[in-house]
Design an enzyme around this catalytic site. Structure first.
Site, mmCIF file in Angstrom:
data_model
loop_
_atom_site.group_PDB
_atom_site.id
_atom_site.type_symbol
_atom_site.label_atom_id
_atom_site.label_comp_id
_atom_site.label_asym_id
_atom_site.label_seq_id
_atom_site.Cartn_x
_atom_site.Cartn_y
_atom_site.Cartn_z
ATOM 1 N N ARG A 1 0.750 -1.429 0.446
ATOM 2 C CA ARG A 1 0.102 -0.103 -0.252
ATOM 3 C C ARG A 1 0.358 1.771 0.093
ATOM 4 N NH1 ARG A 1 -3.811 -0.077 -2.709
ATOM 5 N NH2 ARG A 1 -2.326 2.516 -3.261
ATOM 6 N N LYS B 1 3.222 24.449 -4.081
ATOM 7 C CA LYS B 1 1.791 24.104 -3.979
ATOM 8 C C LYS B 1 2.086 22.515 -4.175
ATOM 9 C CE LYS B 1 -0.224 27.721 -5.226
ATOM 10 N NZ LYS B 1 -1.878 28.337 -6.806
ATOM 11 N N LYS C 1 6.893 39.512 -4.299
ATOM 12 C CA LYS C 1 5.949 39.375 -4.360
ATOM 13 C C LYS C 1 4.949 40.418 -4.035
ATOM 14 C CE LYS C 1 4.378 34.809 -4.100
ATOM 15 N NZ LYS C 1 3.906 33.621 -3.821
ATOM 16 N N GLU D 1 6.978 39.542 -8.927
ATOM 17 C CA GLU D 1 5.598 39.075 -10.035
ATOM 18 C C GLU D 1 4.971 40.612 -9.629
ATOM 19 O OE1 GLU D 1 3.304 36.366 -7.363
ATOM 20 O OE2 GLU D 1 1.871 37.456 -7.341
ATOM 21 N N ASP E 1 0.330 38.146 -13.342
ATOM 22 C CA ASP E 1 -0.533 37.654 -12.289
ATOM 23 C C ASP E 1 -1.123 37.442 -12.871
ATOM 24 O OD1 ASP E 1 -0.561 36.006 -10.305
ATOM 25 O OD2 ASP E 1 -1.582 37.786 -9.181
#
Lengths: 283, 283, 283, 283, 283, 283
Positions: free
Chosen positions: B99, B134, B166, B196, B217
């Site tokens: 598993r 992410k 940013k 950004e 962005d």
């Protein structure tokens, strides 16, 4: 919320080390560590919230000066556009914690939101929606917590807190009966014995050998109904295998007690959350 | 494949401890540890394979007697139904590793398969598809490796190996120029400086201040094209924000050099793989 | 000061375990744990201070009752004879933390003091003094922080946050151009590409192949000047190899942008500091 | 060589993680992992070698396919220009291990080389040259091993394996006698009791109270001679404080039994070693 | 034998670090690391053996050159005077592993020997002798394994793999029924629900509320018999509290299914084993 | 109490993880985490208390809201029936910490109580009762601390803080004299040299070779007296081997200085303590 702060803190520390590594070069170069600010955590879609205590601990690991006001709690539905929390503290720590904190919270709320959909779909029926061991390595405690926050329940946490006899165990033992006898003889009496079967003969053999729970693997709803009838409530019945939003109602109506859904955790969609530092609150 | 066997082994050990915990009660009770067998790893859908070395190490951590024959390598396409690997060794260790090994491989191949789709969609154009931060906490090395196996490239691994200025950094510094000056002054000269921005004024300000890379962005393709024209190749341009299979071609055609896609890793669908112990090979 | 309290605390805990081991047998036998006292940290020579936050955390790891008053901050010059800090708390914890805390602080301030000398020697010229990876295993974060406190800057922290193509990479790739092409194709776009060369042909090849930074290894100042002329500001130039207090001015005058000095960290002289418990403050 | 492979391996793993971090981006991009080669470790100056087993383990942690031939052993003098070892194996692992392995070996051989100089300077006299606890945090086991390889001996490893009563212990106890009585009463009988004193009164008090070893702190050679005469061999005498290559002979001639030298480890000069991959051996 | 080599190796490494610490000063000073020898492990009293795989791993952690011949296996009775194993390898590693290896083996065999006595005392009756959570912190996996080797069985390993509702849980919930309802609603369905009661009313309440197992706490054999009669096999019954060699037969005859005995692990007598290096085999 | 909070906290964290694992399923299901209560720690037999600081830290690891009032301190005798401590805080954390905290405290107090009995048995004589390395792997720091709390003293903590030359060392060296010479030459001067001998010839050889301590292994009291006479106070003498409550007085009267007793720690009886949550204090 969590019984085991030691384990949770360890998971969070590793996540922060992974992201920050030797240094957040951008923030260290640009943001004065004395700067303080406020940020708000916002839901950008309708969600069921899960993971707020983890989210908070991520920030607290980087600074003891973080303050939080929460407007929702884990397990609650948060409509799109709502503010979930207001955060105050050093801006540099906020910037360093932000991505890691969101990565946890978006996944956990994604799991809770999906679990809630499955639970709601089957309505008030007395059927338990449970997860599986198909979780992301390293985050099982969090994944399973999120399922509970979505109204689901947990199957065994790991190989240690539940007996699940599968086809290969049966093959190794010789028969369902022999496998169950070995398990009953050797495992702690605190554990039930569950057996995975593929047809009604298997159900019958498992019940005759004294299984506590029978997992009906990839059976059609019609066969499940037969299994329910056959067992007459002497064992718990768990339905498993390719159950989704389209067929779960039909499965739930068969009379099984438990429905396990791997998709709850193996293919999680991160929900859309954002953390916005409020510009005019930076001081 | 991995430069860092120490880090990978640590991730695998934690995953196994999480799943096995105090004991695999079922297998320990039923399966004689001397039993040996063979198993095959099968693709149940068309995939791009990623994670085979991790898969192998999971088994090897539990037994030094595991043998493997592989018919595909990481990065290759595996059609549905194909056998990926043949595994031989102690049955009990196979059952305990199964598993966890699949949880790794299904996620990693899921990422590679999706990355490959994005890369294929934009065809032969000279645009680099990259991931973001992410990722699932604790598995970033694996998630990013999988993106590469799918034909994508990596954005920075963490906060330590890339400067990304940013909006909040800009707010803290006072202006784009001031933020870039601070970063150039303080960060290692081995790192490029990326900024950004949200509109063409931002692009202009970033280029004037000497940014190496400008992240556009959430801009429309039309504005991106303006940015390309405006910058005339003096900086790299990265497009980011809600880019998906439907709009990626249009974005790629704007002339940007890099397209970053959070969805590559934040909402992974585990591909369908199965590990089948071959019954008549158990001895 | 440090973005990464988790990593720093781990380093400190290991150091304390190494020194205290099973027990500080002397102090435990002799000093009543209730005794409290004051101690002063003194500079016994002119130094540039670096490591005070580490020094403080060593004591705090052993007792939450430690108090500190600081008269200098990291990065400041401290003249011989000055009191740097006043410390109050349990005497037993002071005695146990003392050596470890000083071992950190004396090394770090030694690095900062030396870095400052190099920086001062080249005066106001726009040349960046940087360190190398020749640090003490386990303490790189601290060594590199100390370089910054001395007015220097950091080269890459490790193999992960900078590309540096050396002779063996070039040999493996076939040529400078092939090595650079491979690197540009595969590494994150957030990283510059630096190439180490040994002569002007190498400089030329590196620039033609699009290197961002060229490391001039062990070249004479005369050749460095040629390299500056040849490249006309199209790349950053780093001088490296046997640069010391005697020749650094000449190197700086060649027009290179960066000078890296292994001696900043590989052969550190610990500065002379002392921690004196004030006898009549013991209560 | 080392009793404690577990501790040594842990130190090495941390060092490699510190340097490689998420990945050696340069080597991974450029060097085919199948490439194999040979490298030679060369002494660029006259040294006493120390740390070869550590050097070897660094490479072995990254690849099990590394081979070594050694031409010298730890503790031996290696003249400038000599080849110390010949290494064969995967080129990529060599490149990744190189810097870390050298950082260990250059420091350790630096310590051994210096210790050997001190030992040689005092010639055949029966005086033991020992180190102190002024080591680099995290590497004490290695630093102290290197001192032994240079012909020196070790003072206590940490606070746990030796009693050393200093001024603050005496102040806390009330007197030398009270401090010694407390220590004798409470510490394991396997440990000697050493007392640090600053004058002949202290020597006398320590001997009278039954000290096993007396540390003569910062005394002049003349006073040391008095101490030798005064104690008549009833205790071991250790000289400490600002002893260097210029005055060590005079100190050794006073009749003290032990001379401890902080400089052995607190201000180490890394010796000049180089690892050269042999170009035409890369295959 | 153990499913979880990772956890066992970690326990052994910690034990060796605890004992060897910075160095085995005696052996390192005296025994040439090249010396090889043979040793025999002898039983000095009649025992049931448990822990041989742990014993072996202790030696193997220190040297990969250890060889073993075993004449008995875990779970077997070894008469006083018998040779259990013959060990060959480096003498220095033997001396360093000896005490730690024996500390494990003597405790584990002590537990197995005692468990075997209890099991033998109740003869062939179908009553399961189980342990409790009264184990030595850090060694629970080993303590519980040893109980199994002595013919006993395990109660839950920890708080995670069994529900045991005690008086305080009942007080917090309001009643036995409410406590059981909460548990059934929330815990994984793989776990049985056990309730601790102090009298027959408690037994009745627990059975009525659907408990799977009832723990009869500190009841007299007479009351236990009543409980057996009252429940008519509908639940498992566990006797607990001050059960010893004198009264266990009487308890077993009451008809309970399980007898738990804290003394199996909380007050272990180490059995007498010795490891003798065979003098004339040292080479 | 403990010099080394880092090591103690690590031991406690591992113990809690071992017991709680993934979750205390019972308490989490039943007890509202907001519930607070009081509990009392009671002695159920006459004991010497040891381990209270460890006991406290177990609870504090799980909740920062725990309060304690103590009526006894470590080292004090507590009569049966007395309340040792009153504890207040969250009920759920109490239930989760209880067993682990008691497992530590019952073992440690068991050791202290037994040590106290041996010490009392030999009355006011100047003989030191010491422990051995026969402790439970992982808990040596705690076992040895408990011996001190019972009025005993510690032998060396491990192989690192004492030289003990045994028969195999002598065999490897060639003779007692050669073994002692090697040790004196190589081990830190802070350590005494102890030699284990089996007869008076051995005593004589050890003294002649300059041993600091001679361990009389398994000698009769008559022979011990001879050894005392023979050595005339020139060395410390330690009696060892099968010394128990019946013969310790006679051994003590022989004039030896130290008596070591393996049984102090190798076969510990846990004393009877109980932690009772006070029902009507739950709120």
């Amino acid at each position: 919320m969590f019984d085991n702060p030691i384990a949770i803190n360890d998971i969070i520390q590793r996540a922060l080390l992974e992201d920050i590594g030797s240094s957040d070069v951008t923030t260290e170069a640009i943001v004065d560590p004395k700067r303080r600010g406020k940020a708000e955590l916002l839901a950008k879609e309708d969600i069921v919230l899960a993971g707020l205590p983890v989210f908070v601990r991520v920030f607290r690991q980087l600074s003891s000066e973080m303050g939080f006001e929460h407007y929702f709690r884990d397990g609650e539905r948060v409509p799109a556009g709502e503010r979930i929390s207001l955060i105050s503290g050093p801006v540099s720590a906020m910037l360093q914690a932000e991505r890691t904190a969101l990565n946890f919270l978006q996944r956990m709320s994604g799991i809770a939101t999906l679990a809630r959909k499955f639970v709601d779909r089957i309505g008030t029926r007395k059927v338990r929606i449970v997860d599986t061991r198909k979780t992301v390595p390293g985050l099982r405690l969090l994944d399973k917590y999120a399922v509970r926050m979505g109204g689901g329940a947990n199957h065994r946490l790991g190989l240690f807190d539940g007996v699940l006899i599968k086809d290969n165990h049966i093959a190794a033992a010789g028969s369902i009966k022999e496998a169950i006898d070995l398990a009953r003889d050797k495992v702690p009496h605190t554990l039930k014995i569950e057996v995975e079967v593929e047809d009604l003969d298997g159900v019958k053999a498992a019940v005759d050998a004294g299984a506590d729970v029978v997992l009906l693997d990839n059976m059609s709803p019609a066969i499940m109904k037969e299994a329910v009838k056959l067992t007459e409530g002497r064992v718990m019945l768990e339905a498993s295998g390719n159950i989704n939003m389209d067929n779960i109602e039909e499965v739930a109506q068969t009379g099984v007690h438990i429905i396990s859904i791997g998709a709850l955790t193996h293919s999680v969609r991160a929900v859309d959350l954002s953390l916005e530092i409020i510009p005019d609150k930076i001081v």
